[in-house]
Design a protein around this motif. Sequence first.
Motif, PDB file in Angstrom:
ATOM      1  N   SER A  47      52.848 -18.510  13.781  1.00 39.77           N
ATOM      2  CA  SER A  47      52.505 -18.118  12.411  1.00 39.77           C
ATOM      3  C   SER A  47      53.761 -17.930  11.565  1.00 39.77           C
ATOM      4  O   SER A  47      53.771 -18.271  10.373  1.00 39.77           O
ATOM      5  CB  SER A  47      51.672 -16.836  12.420  1.00 39.77           C
ATOM      6  N   ASP A  48      54.844 -17.416  12.170  1.00 37.02           N
ATOM      7  CA  ASP A  48      56.107 -17.253  11.436  1.00 37.02           C
ATOM      8  C   ASP A  48      56.729 -18.613  11.129  1.00 37.02           C
ATOM      9  O   ASP A  48      57.270 -18.831  10.035  1.00 37.02           O
ATOM     10  CB  ASP A  48      57.091 -16.405  12.247  1.00 37.02           C
ATOM     11  N   PHE A  49      56.656 -19.521  12.100  1.00 37.74           N
ATOM     12  CA  PHE A  49      57.197 -20.865  11.884  1.00 37.74           C
ATOM     13  C   PHE A  49      56.500 -21.542  10.706  1.00 37.74           C
ATOM     14  O   PHE A  49      57.157 -22.087   9.809  1.00 37.74           O
ATOM     15  CB  PHE A  49      57.023 -21.696  13.156  1.00 37.74           C
ATOM     16  N   TYR A  50      55.177 -21.502  10.696  1.00 39.89           N
ATOM     17  CA  TYR A  50      54.445 -22.171   9.619  1.00 39.89           C
ATOM     18  C   TYR A  50      54.597 -21.446   8.288  1.00 39.89           C
ATOM     19  O   TYR A  50      54.572 -22.089   7.225  1.00 39.89           O
ATOM     20  CB  TYR A  50      52.977 -22.337  10.012  1.00 39.89           C
ATOM     21  N   ALA A  51      54.781 -20.140   8.319  1.00 40.31           N
ATOM     22  CA  ALA A  51      55.042 -19.407   7.074  1.00 40.31           C
ATOM     23  C   ALA A  51      56.357 -19.873   6.454  1.00 40.31           C
ATOM     24  O   ALA A  51      56.464 -20.035   5.225  1.00 40.31           O
ATOM     25  CB  ALA A  51      55.081 -17.908   7.341  1.00 40.31           C
ATOM     26  N   LYS A  52      57.357 -20.113   7.286  1.00 43.97           N
ATOM     27  CA  LYS A  52      58.638 -20.618   6.782  1.00 43.97           C
ATOM     28  C   LYS A  52      58.458 -22.008   6.175  1.00 43.97           C
ATOM     29  O   LYS A  52      59.016 -22.319   5.117  1.00 43.97           O
ATOM     30  CB  LYS A  52      59.677 -20.646   7.905  1.00 43.97           C
ATOM     31  N   MET A  53      57.674 -22.853   6.840  1.00 40.40           N
ATOM     32  CA  MET A  53      57.439 -24.189   6.287  1.00 40.40           C
ATOM     33  C   MET A  53      56.704 -24.108   4.947  1.00 40.40           C
ATOM     34  O   MET A  53      57.033 -24.838   4.000  1.00 40.40           O
ATOM     35  CB  MET A  53      56.634 -25.040   7.269  1.00 40.40           C
ATOM     36  N   ARG A  54      55.738 -23.211   4.864  1.00 41.99           N
ATOM     37  CA  ARG A  54      55.000 -23.070   3.595  1.00 41.99           C
ATOM     38  C   ARG A  54      55.902 -22.574   2.466  1.00 41.99           C
ATOM     39  O   ARG A  54      55.657 -22.870   1.306  1.00 41.99           O
ATOM     40  CB  ARG A  54      53.821 -22.119   3.786  1.00 41.99           C
ATOM     41  N   ILE A 269      56.115 -30.772  16.952  1.00 40.36           N
ATOM     42  CA  ILE A 269      55.193 -31.695  16.295  1.00 40.36           C
ATOM     43  C   ILE A 269      54.848 -31.204  14.900  1.00 40.36           C
ATOM     44  O   ILE A 269      54.752 -31.990  13.946  1.00 40.36           O
ATOM     45  CB  ILE A 269      53.924 -31.864  17.149  1.00 40.36           C
ATOM     46  N   GLY A 270      54.693 -29.889  14.749  1.00 39.21           N
ATOM     47  CA  GLY A 270      54.343 -29.318  13.451  1.00 39.21           C
ATOM     48  C   GLY A 270      55.382 -29.568  12.379  1.00 39.21           C
ATOM     49  O   GLY A 270      55.058 -29.625  11.184  1.00 39.21           O
ATOM     50  N   THR A 271      56.639 -29.745  12.778  1.00 35.13           N
ATOM     51  CA  THR A 271      57.685 -30.097  11.813  1.00 35.13           C
ATOM     52  C   THR A 271      57.313 -31.359  11.047  1.00 35.13           C
ATOM     53  O   THR A 271      57.585 -31.478   9.851  1.00 35.13           O
ATOM     54  CB  THR A 271      59.030 -30.298  12.540  1.00 35.13           C
ATOM     55  N   HIS A 272      56.666 -32.303  11.721  1.00 34.47           N
ATOM     56  CA  HIS A 272      56.357 -33.598  11.127  1.00 34.47           C
ATOM     57  C   HIS A 272      54.934 -33.692  10.577  1.00 34.47           C
ATOM     58  O   HIS A 272      54.670 -34.539   9.715  1.00 34.47           O
ATOM     59  CB  HIS A 272      56.591 -34.694  12.169  1.00 34.47           C
ATOM     60  N   SER A 273      54.040 -32.827  11.052  1.00 36.68           N
ATOM     61  CA  SER A 273      52.661 -32.863  10.546  1.00 36.68           C
ATOM     62  C   SER A 273      52.383 -31.778   9.523  1.00 36.68           C
ATOM     63  O   SER A 273      51.550 -31.940   8.640  1.00 36.68           O
ATOM     64  CB  SER A 273      51.669 -32.748  11.712  1.00 36.68           C
ATOM     65  N   GLY A 274      53.086 -30.648   9.644  1.00 41.97           N
ATOM     66  CA  GLY A 274      53.010 -29.610   8.628  1.00 41.97           C
ATOM     67  C   GLY A 274      51.888 -28.603   8.831  1.00 41.97           C
ATOM     68  O   GLY A 274      50.989 -28.791   9.653  1.00 41.97           O
ATOM     69  N   PRO A 275      51.943 -27.517   8.063  1.00 46.73           N
ATOM     70  CA  PRO A 275      50.849 -26.539   8.081  1.00 46.73           C
ATOM     71  C   PRO A 275      49.544 -27.205   7.648  1.00 46.73           C
ATOM     72  O   PRO A 275      49.544 -28.125   6.830  1.00 46.73           O
ATOM     73  CB  PRO A 275      51.288 -25.498   7.042  1.00 46.73           C
ATOM     74  N   GLY A 276      48.450 -26.742   8.215  1.00 51.64           N
ATOM     75  CA  GLY A 276      47.151 -27.287   7.833  1.00 51.64           C
ATOM     76  C   GLY A 276      46.710 -28.479   8.646  1.00 51.64           C
ATOM     77  O   GLY A 276      45.620 -29.016   8.419  1.00 51.64           O
ATOM     78  N   THR A 277      47.494 -28.900   9.614  1.00 47.15           N
ATOM     79  CA  THR A 277      47.080 -29.993  10.493  1.00 47.15           C
ATOM     80  C   THR A 277      45.934 -29.539  11.399  1.00 47.15           C
ATOM     81  O   THR A 277      45.962 -28.425  11.932  1.00 47.15           O
ATOM     82  CB  THR A 277      48.263 -30.450  11.368  1.00 47.15           C
ATOM     83  N   VAL A 278      44.949 -30.382  11.567  1.00 48.15           N
ATOM     84  CA  VAL A 278      43.890 -30.153  12.560  1.00 48.15           C
ATOM     85  C   VAL A 278      43.772 -31.426  13.386  1.00 48.15           C
ATOM     86  O   VAL A 278      43.630 -32.521  12.838  1.00 48.15           O
ATOM     87  CB  VAL A 278      42.529 -29.828  11.912  1.00 48.15           C
ATOM     88  N   ALA A 279      43.843 -31.269  14.709  1.00 51.04           N
ATOM     89  CA  ALA A 279      43.824 -32.423  15.607  1.00 51.04           C
ATOM     90  C   ALA A 279      42.774 -32.219  16.688  1.00 51.04           C
ATOM     91  O   ALA A 279      42.651 -31.129  17.265  1.00 51.04           O
ATOM     92  CB  ALA A 279      45.203 -32.615  16.243  1.00 51.04           C
ATOM     93  N   LEU A 280      42.017 -33.269  16.957  1.00 53.17           N
ATOM     94  CA  LEU A 280      40.893 -33.238  17.876  1.00 53.17           C
ATOM     95  C   LEU A 280      41.175 -34.182  19.044  1.00 53.17           C
ATOM     96  O   LEU A 280      41.570 -35.336  18.826  1.00 53.17           O
ATOM     97  CB  LEU A 280      39.618 -33.667  17.129  1.00 53.17           C
ATOM     98  N   PHE A 281      40.906 -33.712  20.269  1.00 51.45           N
ATOM     99  CA  PHE A 281      41.222 -34.481  21.465  1.00 51.45           C
ATOM    100  C   PHE A 281      40.032 -34.463  22.429  1.00 51.45           C
ATOM    101  O   PHE A 281      39.486 -33.406  22.738  1.00 51.45           O
ATOM    102  CB  PHE A 281      42.456 -33.897  22.169  1.00 51.45           C
ATOM    103  N   PHE A 282      39.694 -35.640  22.922  1.00 49.95           N
ATOM    104  CA  PHE A 282      38.555 -35.783  23.819  1.00 49.95           C
ATOM    105  C   PHE A 282      38.688 -37.098  24.568  1.00 49.95           C
ATOM    106  O   PHE A 282      39.548 -37.931  24.246  1.00 49.95           O
ATOM    107  CB  PHE A 282      37.245 -35.777  23.006  1.00 49.95           C
ATOM    108  N   MET A 283      37.830 -37.331  25.544  1.00 47.85           N
ATOM    109  CA  MET A 283      37.823 -38.604  26.254  1.00 47.85           C
ATOM    110  C   MET A 283      36.757 -39.503  25.649  1.00 47.85           C
ATOM    111  O   MET A 283      35.627 -39.078  25.388  1.00 47.85           O
ATOM    112  CB  MET A 283      37.582 -38.393  27.736  1.00 47.85           C
ATOM    113  N   GLY A 284      37.146 -40.777  25.429  1.00 50.23           N
ATOM    114  CA  GLY A 284      36.230 -41.718  24.808  1.00 50.23           C
ATOM    115  C   GLY A 284      36.547 -43.147  25.179  1.00 50.23           C
ATOM    116  O   GLY A 284      37.390 -43.413  26.055  1.00 50.23           O
ATOM    117  N   SER A 285      35.912 -44.058  24.493  1.00 50.45           N
ATOM    118  CA  SER A 285      35.999 -45.477  24.839  1.00 50.45           C
ATOM    119  C   SER A 285      37.396 -46.036  24.676  1.00 50.45           C
ATOM    120  O   SER A 285      37.840 -46.867  25.465  1.00 50.45           O
ATOM    121  CB  SER A 285      35.013 -46.279  24.001  1.00 50.45           C
TER     122      SER A 285
END
Length: 287
Positions: A47-54, A269-285
């Motif tokens: 939370s501190d890391f992302y606050a600094k980015m914001r 990774i957050g350095t390059h994607s930024g605050p507010g990133t949401v990523a979804l991971f699952f197994m699929g085709s």
Amino acid sequence: MREYIISTDSTADLPAEYLKEHNVFIHPLYYNIEGNVYGGDKDLEPSDFYAKMRSGIMPTTMASNPDFVHKAFTKQVEDGYDVLHISFSSALSSSYNNAAVNAREICEEHPEAKITVIDSCAASMGQGLLVHKAVMLKEQGKSMEEVAEWIEANKDHFCHEFTVDNLFHLHRGGRVSKTTAIIGTLINVKPVLHVDQQGRLIPLLNVRGRKKALMKLVDLMEEKVKGYENDIVFISHGDCLEDAQFVADQIKERFGITNFMINYVSPTIGTHSGPGTVALFFMGSEK
């Protein structure tokens, strides 16, 4: 047959309690913010890391430290263990190469030992989900060779779908042009991206509005998940837990899945994607 350790990079974004419970060893990746280097034992709260980015402070990142990798592998094999190391995508970092080179050198010095380094072609909790599957197989009694074979055969089915809130972080990483970042911000465009089979970040489409972008992640899951059993789904976020929980709720409603692991996107990774990133991971085709 020697016992073996599963290790991975800090970019797998697995919770500390999970790593401790399942004895997963971590190779830290470091980052620099305001002239201070963090990672490993010295780290900022997410939370501190992302606050600094914001606030406008921009970090920089580094790959794994080859000296750390060499010492870690050496100690593990000298303690009598083989090692299965699941690395951050080689398309995004030199950490895989650092591990592979050191593994070869150490195995030449210790011919009784085996270190297998796998390029996950994955990032964040996509890498983490792959590690989790490896851990489950190990705890079922599978050998290191059996686990490595399963990973190589299945890693193209670990799907990564994500959206970001601020296009300028993608611009800094060379993912979108400055013009695209400016225009997209003005008209409230939210890009949806994925990680491809080579482990690269690839833009898929643009959606107008945050909620539509979050819903699109679930739509993409619906397109890919048929025929694949997901007893658990992983979600990572750039300090936006409510949005991550919204995606989990949509998945629960649509697919009946109730088991989730939700955690922060790590600073590397957050350095390059930024605050507010949401990523979804699952197994699929396919990725």
